[in-house]
Design a protein around this motif. Sequence first.
Motif, PDB file in Angstrom:
ATOM      1  N   ARG A  61     -29.552  36.912 -66.215  1.00  0.00           N
ATOM      2  CA  ARG A  61     -30.493  37.804 -65.538  1.00  0.00           C
ATOM      3  C   ARG A  61     -30.862  38.935 -66.490  1.00  0.00           C
ATOM      4  O   ARG A  61     -30.210  39.130 -67.528  1.00  0.00           O
ATOM      5  N   LEU A  62     -31.905  39.652 -66.136  1.00  0.00           N
ATOM      6  CA  LEU A  62     -32.266  40.839 -66.900  1.00  0.00           C
ATOM      7  C   LEU A  62     -31.482  42.011 -66.328  1.00  0.00           C
ATOM      8  O   LEU A  62     -31.595  42.339 -65.138  1.00  0.00           O
ATOM      9  N   ALA A  63     -30.669  42.634 -67.183  1.00  0.00           N
ATOM     10  CA  ALA A  63     -29.793  43.709 -66.705  1.00  0.00           C
ATOM     11  C   ALA A  63     -30.461  45.069 -66.745  1.00  0.00           C
ATOM     12  O   ALA A  63     -30.200  45.929 -65.898  1.00  0.00           O
ATOM     13  N   THR A  64     -31.310  45.285 -67.718  1.00  0.00           N
ATOM     14  CA  THR A  64     -31.924  46.603 -67.908  1.00  0.00           C
ATOM     15  C   THR A  64     -33.405  46.438 -68.203  1.00  0.00           C
ATOM     16  O   THR A  64     -33.798  45.594 -69.001  1.00  0.00           O
ATOM     17  N   SER A 112     -46.151  46.663 -73.588  1.00  0.00           N
ATOM     18  CA  SER A 112     -44.874  46.546 -74.294  1.00  0.00           C
ATOM     19  C   SER A 112     -43.748  47.035 -73.397  1.00  0.00           C
ATOM     20  O   SER A 112     -43.893  48.035 -72.686  1.00  0.00           O
ATOM     21  N   ALA A 113     -42.633  46.311 -73.419  1.00  0.00           N
ATOM     22  CA  ALA A 113     -41.433  46.713 -72.680  1.00  0.00           C
ATOM     23  C   ALA A 113     -40.297  46.872 -73.682  1.00  0.00           C
ATOM     24  O   ALA A 113     -40.038  45.966 -74.479  1.00  0.00           O
ATOM     25  N   THR A 114     -39.622  48.011 -73.658  1.00  0.00           N
ATOM     26  CA  THR A 114     -38.544  48.290 -74.610  1.00  0.00           C
ATOM     27  C   THR A 114     -37.251  48.594 -73.876  1.00  0.00           C
ATOM     28  O   THR A 114     -37.252  48.824 -72.662  1.00  0.00           O
ATOM     29  N   GLY A 115     -36.159  48.602 -74.617  1.00  0.00           N
ATOM     30  CA  GLY A 115     -34.857  48.929 -74.035  1.00  0.00           C
ATOM     31  C   GLY A 115     -34.357  47.887 -73.056  1.00  0.00           C
ATOM     32  O   GLY A 115     -33.556  48.199 -72.168  1.00  0.00           O
ATOM     33  N   LEU A 116     -34.796  46.642 -73.214  1.00  0.00           N
ATOM     34  CA  LEU A 116     -34.370  45.564 -72.320  1.00  0.00           C
ATOM     35  C   LEU A 116     -33.000  45.040 -72.734  1.00  0.00           C
ATOM     36  O   LEU A 116     -32.666  45.013 -73.916  1.00  0.00           O
ATOM     37  N   ARG A 117     -32.231  44.607 -71.750  1.00  0.00           N
ATOM     38  CA  ARG A 117     -30.936  43.970 -72.029  1.00  0.00           C
ATOM     39  C   ARG A 117     -30.772  42.755 -71.120  1.00  0.00           C
ATOM     40  O   ARG A 117     -31.113  42.804 -69.940  1.00  0.00           O
ATOM     41  N   MET A 118     -30.221  41.693 -71.690  1.00  0.00           N
ATOM     42  CA  MET A 118     -29.937  40.475 -70.945  1.00  0.00           C
ATOM     43  C   MET A 118     -28.472  40.511 -70.510  1.00  0.00           C
ATOM     44  O   MET A 118     -27.604  40.988 -71.239  1.00  0.00           O
TER      45      MET A 118
END
Length: 288
Positions: free
Chosen positions: A53-56, A81-87
């Motif tokens: 899942r996408l956590a952040t 643009s999307a930044t700071g994403l975490r899986m």
Amino acid sequence: ASGTSAPFSVKVEDYQEAFSITGVWDRYSVRVGKAISMTAPTAGPAAGSVNWRLATGALPQGLGVEVSTGKIVGIAASVGSATGLRMAATDGTSNAESNPFSVTVAPTLQASMPAVTKGKRGDAFSAAPTVVGQIGNLTWTISGGQLPPGLSFDSTSGRVSGVPTLAANYPYLIFTVTDSFDGASAQTPPVAIEIDPGLIVRGPSSLNGKSGVPFDTGSDFQVDGATQPLTWQLVSGTLPAGLNVNSALGSIAGTPTTEETQNNLQLQVTDAKGLVGRTKPFSIAITG
């Protein structure tokens, strides 16, 4: 000396590697309206099946995380643009989060250049198209028209530069750009490069004199856009007897010795940069 050692024991335990995520890049790119391409990340060692899942953060519109593989899937619906994403991944027992990453959705590739770009013969010229939507490396080609003599084309930047040697209008030039990321290409609308002559020579269409009377055109012939010093010469026709061209001043002077009329005369001037200009045809009539 001798002795005995006390009994001891060694306990060996299995080493358990921490559950972690690998294979998530720092940045992903996709073009709007296109499906994103991504190699599936991995998580392990896993005690069972792994769910993702996408956590952040939030993915750009149209994109989502595939639960069973951790891949980002979908068709990008809007530029952004999307930044700071975490899986995040879990095997039911352990959990892990990826390093931060970003996803950029680029616009449709577009190329443009001013409809008309002007230069002057003998002067340095430089013009380049602009591009919107670049993701990878760009390669430019000329897909229509012909460059003016003296100019060259850079396939990496699309820049046209050099020193034009011939004055003319070169219309219907079309530049095509291709992006190495996805093979997308775009063309500029037709453009024109106009090279001005540089030297414009002005003078009378006819001159008159009398046989035996000193004759001098003085400053009748003028040149615009020239760099001194100038060199003048007669390139068409024959001057009346007794007259000559002053190569430094561009004047025709002397004492005519015969009655005659000479037509279709032309002077040519060359400046310090090598630019060349000519007068329009003119005539000299010598009467008695």
